[in-house]
Design a protein around this motif. Structure first.
Motif, mmCIF file in Angstrom:
data_model
loop_
_atom_site.group_PDB
_atom_site.id
_atom_site.type_symbol
_atom_site.label_atom_id
_atom_site.label_comp_id
_atom_site.label_asym_id
_atom_site.label_seq_id
_atom_site.Cartn_x
_atom_site.Cartn_y
_atom_site.Cartn_z
ATOM 1 N N LEU A 50 8.306 1.306 0.476
ATOM 2 C CA LEU A 50 8.157 2.319 -0.569
ATOM 3 C C LEU A 50 9.489 2.751 -1.166
ATOM 4 O O LEU A 50 9.539 3.211 -2.307
ATOM 5 N N CYS A 82 0.442 0.160 1.665
ATOM 6 C CA CYS A 82 1.440 0.651 0.718
ATOM 7 C C CYS A 82 1.104 0.207 -0.706
ATOM 8 O O CYS A 82 1.270 0.972 -1.667
ATOM 9 N N GLN A 92 -0.541 2.662 -4.305
ATOM 10 C CA GLN A 92 0.085 2.683 -5.632
ATOM 11 C C GLN A 92 -0.687 1.747 -6.555
ATOM 12 O O GLN A 92 -0.170 0.739 -7.015
ATOM 13 N N SER A 111 9.704 6.662 -4.159
ATOM 14 C CA SER A 111 8.258 6.581 -4.369
ATOM 15 C C SER A 111 7.628 7.966 -4.339
ATOM 16 O O SER A 111 8.006 8.816 -3.525
#
Length: 256
Positions: free
Chosen positions: A62, A35, A39, A66
């Motif tokens: 998230l 995760c 990002q 997100s």
């Protein structure tokens, strides 16, 4: 597709990436790492693709806002579960927070001549997740024959697939440009808005560029976007980040 620099290809591929961890030894720590990697400082991937048992955890990490979508797999990787079992898997995944379902067709039955099994499975799962993005995995490396790949593509599209996807990444032969060519032509000929996802074995920006160029040749300019094209990969992000960070020269295509 105009001639893009390796950095431009890398940035574009990142926006189309389903960052994947479907390893047998995946655990909660690996999901936390995935995760975070989805990002990164160079932008976010389109989605993560994970085992169903980790969907709720990933949704908790998230959150609801997100831009990274959560994809999970059903009837995976064997393709031989009963329809009702796969429907139950799908409904649970959606309840846990999945945005996208990657479904393996019963490819062994299909190879034995049972086309109805494919139609029944895709239709049932489509009905179980009407609002989710449904990606249908054909396992092209096992189908092998061009005619079978084409027909499986047509059946999946007819029953409402949002994407058709080459592979699970769990067999000897996964994504190939040859299979991609057949599947993209089936999408074009269907005249429906259906996406394409090559998965398995795509590990370099140079590899990604080959698939992007093939897709644009068949589907035309401006077709390539996250709603119609994804890469399924676990290792591709490493090369994307290396190219974007200028920490190494872009690696050559591994070829297919």
């Amino acid at each position: 597709m105009e001639l893009l620099s390796p950095r431009e290809v890398a940035a574009f591929a990142l926006s189309l990436l389903d960052l994947t961890n479907l390893r047998d030894d995946c655990d909660s720590g690996a999901i936390e790492t995935l995760c975070k990697r989805a990002q990164g400082p160079n932008g976010h991937s389109a989605a993560i693709c994970i085992w169903p048992r980790f969907v709720a955890q990933a949704r908790g990490i998230l959150g609801s806002s997100s831009p990274v979508r959560i994809a999970t797999v059903v009837n995976f990787p064997s393709g031989n579960l009963a329809v009702e079992t796969v429907v139950a898997e799908t409904r649970k995944a959606i309840e846990d927070g999945a945005d996208e379902i990657d479904l393996v067709i019963p490819y062994q039955k299909f190879m034995a001549g049972d086309e109805a099994s494919v139609s029944e499975m895709v239709r049932a799962v489509r009905a179980a997740c009407p609002k989710a993005c449904l990606k249908v995995i054909l396992e092209t490396g096992e189908l092998k024959e061009a005619g079978l790949i084409r027909r499986a593509s047509e059946l999946a599209i007819a029953e409402g697939a949002d994407f058709i996807k080459t592979s699970t990444g769990k067999v000897q032969v996964n994504a190939t440009l040859e299979a991609a060519d057949i599947m993209l032509q089936a999408i074009r000929d269907s005249r429906r808005k259906v996406g394409f996802k090559p998965a398995g074995g795509i590990s370099t920006v140079a590899d990604a560029d080959l698939y992007l160029r093939l897709a644009e040749t068949i589907m035309g300019a401006n077709w390539l976007m996250p709603s119609t094209f994804r890469f399924g990969a676990s290792g591709l992000l490493d090369d994307i980040q290396a190219v974007l960070n200028g920490s190494s020269a872009p690696r050559p295509s591994s070829g297919y």
